[in-house]
Write an enzyme that holds these catalytic residues in place. Structure first.
Site: not given
Lengths: 330, 330
Positions: A56, A128, A241-242, A244, A266-267, A324
């Site tokens: 990160y 989220n 934004y990701g 994966m 975007f973060w 989740k």
């Protein structure tokens, strides 16, 4: 409160379930402008995994308590705190330190929630849904009937996009990897759900019978992102934004030159940093009623106690998950 | 004027030197609001090659006269034309039809030039310098001392960027493929010239001792574009206007998410379409004096008559060129 609090912390970076340690730390004491929050629930997010791995872009001084969001109730309030009362559910604007029984927070960093909020859903309210909300606000002036095309549509952000877009009169094209997800996402309000197949952009263009597609949302990268870009209207914006899929963005130059697309990122952490308090509260004033009324709901696959950190982390890293993984405390 | 005019036209798409035909067409007659332009010089641009190949996003009805820009002088003016006089040099806002002895143009589509303009340079005034000018204007609010990082720095656009940036107090990092170009570009006003080697972004960051790098300009794609992106400041913009390397853009997702870069495209034809007449004239009011005073000069490698179209096109497609290939007429 007990004198010690159970925490999941790490002293080094590495394989998440190996570096995560369950330890007993002193329960923190609070200053006059602080409160002690008794934690109730906290999810395992992709950002948590990346943090434990050291991948990160932000690193905390170690040892650090993991967990980038969660919900708790006020156990104790400092002498100067007037806007929060003992027993009130809260989420926090801090983006680290939630996997514990109790933590000390500055009162100004907390967002109070109504007493009847569903706690496990509220635990997932600060990352989220705000990501979905901001991406639908920030980049394109969307009009009712416009299409938003997204991949990873069954993720936490993806589901929030479907639900918020529906409430705003927008239409969504949702790309998923598994056919089984189609009825589920349609039930949540998705207009079109497609699986990640060959000629995806042709499929998508055929399904969007009318209207513009000015916004795409990408959390996968690679071919999936390119198919979204090809499906957008001229002058459209693709927001990443990701990652994966762990594949870089790969785009033909003509999408930029001749189609005049714009690629942005975007973060949510950067947004929290640049937003002012009023903007943040205005956003939660919209999101909290949606959550309380069940319109922002994410499936939960399994809950674990903090003491079962390693099994929870192994479970959260499984790609076959359909919901989740959460820690529940107290 | 003669009754027929020599033109380079094509009746089909394919290999440029094979499909380009030298033919004699009737010299056009003009309407009251038109002028007849006697062509003087016209370059072979990459867009011309792409058009002949059929790879350009715009296709003219065939047969078409090729040539997307050029300079001429007024040979004859229609009865309603008041702002142009016979003998005056002009360039045109039309983006096709310049490889000929004479063409008919609407007077409102012409930009008059001073009598002492260097004609061969003026032939290259309407595509590359405006591309450079607009890219330095449109995307980022550049401040004196800011760095602009570009590849293909020895191209027509690249040289115009160096020269315009210098006049505006900006600094440029220029990426080229051949070492021999370094002194030449430095003489034209380049602050830093680097060759396309390993660890390019590290090299660049070391050379930009201070100041921000908010804008990158990419005409190559692939690794070269990625190295520029990695060298930009946070929140920077990378504008793609060409794809000489024929490599797609390939970018790690973190450049978008965490570095908050923005990827855009620029196409001068689209700008001409959306710009109003005043904006276009204001731009040329700035560019024409720069050209007349020799500050916007591009090396010319060789000139050809229209009748030698095939050799000229073969020459223009050679990657070892160090200057432009032009047709000269009349």
């Amino acid at each position: 409160m007990k004198k010690t609090s159970t925490v999941i912390c790490h002293h080094e970076y590495g394989v998440p379930e190996e570096v995560a340690q369950v330890e007993a730390w002193d329960t923190p004491t609070i200053g006059p402008n602080q409160v002690l929050v008794e934690m109730k629930a906290s999810p395992i997010n992709p950002a948590d995994i990346n943090r434990l791995e050291g991948k990160y872009p932000i690193r905390s001084p170690l040892p650090a308590i993991a967990g980038n969001e969660g919900v708790g109730v006020i156990a104790q309030a400092g002498s100067e705190v007037s806007n929060l009362r003992v027993g009130q559910p809260v989420i926090s604007l801090d983006r680290v330190g939630h996997w514990c029984d109790a933590y000390a927070a500055d009162a100004k960093n907390l967002i109070p929630l109504p007493d009847d909020v569903p706690l496990e859903q509220a635990a997932m309210l600060s990352v989220n849904p705000p990501t979905a909300w901001r991406m639908l606000e920030e980049f394109v002036d969307l009009k009712p009937g416009d299409w938003v095309i997204q991949n990873a549509a069954n993720s936490g952000v993806g589901r929030a996009v479907i639900q918020i877009a529906r409430l705003r009169g927008l239409r969504t094209v949702n790309i998923v990897r598994r056919k089984e997800l189609i009825p589920e996402l349609e039930a949540e309000g998705a207009d079109v759900v497609v699986t990640d197949e060959i000629s995806l952009s042709k499929q998508i263009r055929d399904l969007m019978d009318s209207g513009d597609a000015p916004l795409g949302l990408n959390a996968v990268g690679g071919e999936s992102a390119r198919e979204i870009a090809k499906s957008l209207s001229d002058h459209g914006t693709l927001v990443t934004y990701g990652a994966m899929g762990l594949q870089p963005l790969q785009m033909s130059n003509s999408l930029l030159i001749f189609k005049d697309l714009c690629f942005r990122g975007f973060w949510i952490n950067a947004w929290y940093k640049r937003a002012n308090v009023t903007e943040i509260h205005e956003m939660f004033d919209q999101l909290i009623p949606l959550m309380t009324s069940g319109k922002l709901a994410v499936p939960i696959e399994k809950t674990y106690p903090l003491t079962d950190a390693k099994n929870a982390l192994v479970h959260a890293c499984q790609s076959s998950r359909t919901g989740k993984v959460l820690f529940v405390m107290n």
